[in-house]
Design an enzyme around this catalytic site. Sequence first.
Site, short mmCIF file in Angstrom:
data_model
loop_
_atom_site.label_atom_id
_atom_site.label_comp_id
_atom_site.label_asym_id
_atom_site.label_seq_id
_atom_site.Cartn_x
_atom_site.Cartn_y
_atom_site.Cartn_z
N LYS A 265 0.86 -1.19 0.00
CA LYS A 265 0.00 0.00 0.00
C LYS A 265 0.89 1.23 0.00
O LYS A 265 1.70 1.42 0.90
CB LYS A 265 -0.90 0.01 1.24
CG LYS A 265 -1.60 1.36 1.51
CD LYS A 265 -2.48 1.35 2.76
CE LYS A 265 -3.02 2.76 3.08
NZ LYS A 265 -3.86 2.81 4.31
N ASP A 270 -2.52 10.41 3.38
CA ASP A 270 -3.90 10.02 3.61
C ASP A 270 -4.61 11.05 4.49
O ASP A 270 -4.49 11.03 5.71
CB ASP A 270 -3.95 8.63 4.28
CG ASP A 270 -5.38 8.16 4.54
OD1 ASP A 270 -6.32 8.76 3.96
OD2 ASP A 270 -5.54 7.19 5.30
N LYS A 277 -10.03 13.16 8.03
CA LYS A 277 -9.53 12.79 9.36
C LYS A 277 -9.49 14.02 10.26
O LYS A 277 -9.33 15.13 9.78
CB LYS A 277 -8.08 12.25 9.24
CG LYS A 277 -7.96 10.88 8.63
CD LYS A 277 -6.49 10.46 8.59
CE LYS A 277 -6.33 9.08 7.98
NZ LYS A 277 -6.94 8.01 8.78
N ASP A 288 1.85 6.70 5.30
CA ASP A 288 0.85 5.71 4.91
C ASP A 288 1.27 4.91 3.67
O ASP A 288 0.48 4.14 3.13
CB ASP A 288 -0.51 6.41 4.69
CG ASP A 288 -1.70 5.50 4.96
OD1 ASP A 288 -1.52 4.46 5.62
OD2 ASP A 288 -2.80 5.83 4.48
N ASP A 347 -12.04 7.22 3.81
CA ASP A 347 -10.82 7.03 4.60
C ASP A 347 -10.41 5.55 4.66
O ASP A 347 -9.33 5.22 5.13
CB ASP A 347 -11.02 7.59 6.01
CG ASP A 347 -9.70 7.80 6.76
OD1 ASP A 347 -8.64 7.73 6.11
OD2 ASP A 347 -9.76 8.01 7.98
N GLU A 349 -9.26 3.73 2.38
CA GLU A 349 -8.78 3.80 1.00
C GLU A 349 -7.71 2.76 0.68
O GLU A 349 -7.57 2.35 -0.46
CB GLU A 349 -8.25 5.21 0.71
CG GLU A 349 -6.79 5.48 1.13
CD GLU A 349 -6.54 5.36 2.63
OE1 GLU A 349 -7.52 5.46 3.39
OE2 GLU A 349 -5.38 5.15 3.03
N ARG A 351 -7.42 -0.38 1.33
CA ARG A 351 -7.94 -1.65 0.82
C ARG A 351 -8.38 -1.53 -0.63
O ARG A 351 -8.34 -2.50 -1.38
CB ARG A 351 -9.09 -2.14 1.72
CG ARG A 351 -10.27 -1.24 1.78
CD ARG A 351 -11.15 -1.47 3.00
NE ARG A 351 -10.56 -0.94 4.23
CZ ARG A 351 -11.12 -1.03 5.43
NH1 ARG A 351 -12.30 -1.62 5.57
NH2 ARG A 351 -10.53 -0.53 6.48
N1 BES Z 1 -3.98 4.83 6.98
C1 BES Z 1 -5.08 4.60 7.82
C2 BES Z 1 -4.77 3.66 8.99
C3 BES Z 1 -3.72 4.12 9.97
C4 BES Z 1 -4.08 4.78 11.12
C5 BES Z 1 -2.39 3.84 9.74
C6 BES Z 1 -3.09 5.18 12.03
C7 BES Z 1 -1.42 4.23 10.63
C8 BES Z 1 -1.77 4.90 11.78
C9 BES Z 1 -6.23 4.00 7.03
O1 BES Z 1 -6.32 4.41 5.71
C10 BES Z 1 -7.50 4.42 7.69
O2 BES Z 1 -7.79 5.59 7.67
N2 BES Z 1 -8.22 3.46 8.25
C11 BES Z 1 -9.44 3.73 8.91
C12 BES Z 1 -10.47 2.75 8.41
C13 BES Z 1 -11.88 3.09 8.82
C14 BES Z 1 -12.35 4.33 8.11
C15 BES Z 1 -12.77 1.93 8.47
C16 BES Z 1 -9.21 3.58 10.39
O3 BES Z 1 -8.42 2.72 10.80
O4 BES Z 1 -9.78 4.35 11.16
ZN ZN Z 2 -4.57 5.02 4.83
MN MN Z 3 -7.44 6.18 5.48
#
Ligand code: BES
Ligand code: ZN
Ligand code: MN
Length: 501
Positions: A265, A270, A277, A288, A347, A349, A351
């Site tokens: 990824k 992000d 966020k 990210d 968010d 994204e 996946r």
């Molecule tokens: N890049 C983030 C996950 C992340 C969070 C990585 C903190 C490193 C540190 C990912 O894209 C994300 O935003 N995931 C969300 C998913 C949710 C919207 C279902 C999350 O984990 O809150």
């Molecule tokens: Zn992300």
């Molecule tokens: Mn995200």
Amino acid sequence: MTDAALKLGFGPFTTPAKGVLVVFCNKGLKFGPATRKALGSTADLVARAAKAERFTGNKNSTLDLAVPAGLKAARLVIIGLGKMADLKAMDFLKLGGIAVGKLPNAAREATVFAEIPGGAMKPEQAADLALGARLRTYAFDRYKTKRKDDEKLPTRRYVTIAVNDVAAARKAYDPLSAVSDGVLMARDLVNEPANVLYPEEFARRARFLKKHRVSVEVLDTKAIKNLGMNALLGVGQGSVRESRVVVMRWNGGKAGEAPVAFIGKGVCFDTGGISIKPAASMEDMKGDMAGAACVVGLMLALAARKARVNAVGVVGLVENMPDGRAQRPGDIVKSMSGQTIEIVNTDAEGRLVLADVIWYAAQRFKPKFMVDLATLTGAIIVALGQEYAGMFSNNDQLAERLTKSGIETGELVWRMPLAPEYDKMIDSKFADMRNTGGSRWGGAITAAQFIKRFVNDKMPWAHLDIAGTGFDSRQTDINKSWGSGWGVRLLDRLVADYYEK
Ligand code: BES
Ligand code: ZN
Ligand code: MN
């Protein structure tokens, strides 16, 4: 100190005439024979200092003596090994880091005696010391233009690891030096800010691997569109930076043999997109792309040490931004696999990017197995913290091999479940699936279930959620920077132990 400034070498056990001398002792203050000889009459001073400082040789504890009488060295550092029975293979890497960490900023030269009380360290152990020293020395300081006097470092630092068999130690370190190149390249990529490192720039840096005879192909937006990677493109459509897919191939194995495949990824930043966020710690989202960085670093490591394996690395590079053209919640996209996805949260994204690159890698390369790496969910950090990465797999053998490689390298993985009950949670009212489980509960699992829908059941596959391990505000003995380069050593070991002849 930048890593290029470190001159690492091996030499025989001779008492250094200057610089810092670093030696090891066990719990009980016993030294090896070469160390005892080098210390000579200073042994008495050491015993008195140890008593005064209550240093008993506990594991990873240190005793520091400036201008030690009887030695020409400017400083003597003694590092405790603890009880010898508790010493593990992994410990030598950390000890190398600790040794270099004890050098005062001004020190130009150091000699580390690779000896335990029982005698000289094995060549592999001495090589691990050297690797630890190199990883510890790395700093990402290219944007620092000012430095206080006591932060000033010599332009070069010479560290000699004293060993019994210099040639054998060099030979053992050679491949590790290649692996450390990979780790440090991955760290650099993770540490770079997103105004510098956007998808095209990431791809340009990956092209450096050509120097090591890795074939590097960069797919531009048009090529990606033609392949039908609409899930990936949807994530990047709100950014002024164009998306890219990079395909790296190292053919060190038999011609025509199926490759092993690593997918990353690469979300260069992000913001969350329209599902934006909160501001706190959003700057971390420059990291990210740690999964993609690991894949590039791994390909460099494999090529630089001429691994006898065919390997492909595929990374999906995008920037997730809110914009007038950005993807909306509720949008439905058709992935390269033909399956449709309802975007309920922009968010989620990572996946979406992985869905297309994993599908693409499987179709094009028919690999032996696939491992993907992604900073995918905050939920995996809630579950495992920063010590273990989450591992999801459809294949017990691959999972077991990854677990073992993790223990060998200290890059630990913990297997998490996959099950139809979780899969159901990503069914959608409008499309084949939606991109979140709709609940925060089990968020790392529903994310893994989503990726699984793009993997053929017969293809051995493992997904590593490295959100907790890819970058790090914690400082460790072998990393004082932020980006960890996590996964390069783990996967290099997986390949070395199970997929090379
Ligand atoms: N890049 C983030 C996950 C992340 C969070 C990585 C903190 C490193 C540190 C990912 O894209 C994300 O935003 N995931 C969300 C998913 C949710 C919207 C279902 C999350 O984990 O809150
Ligand atoms: Zn992300
Ligand atoms: Mn995200």
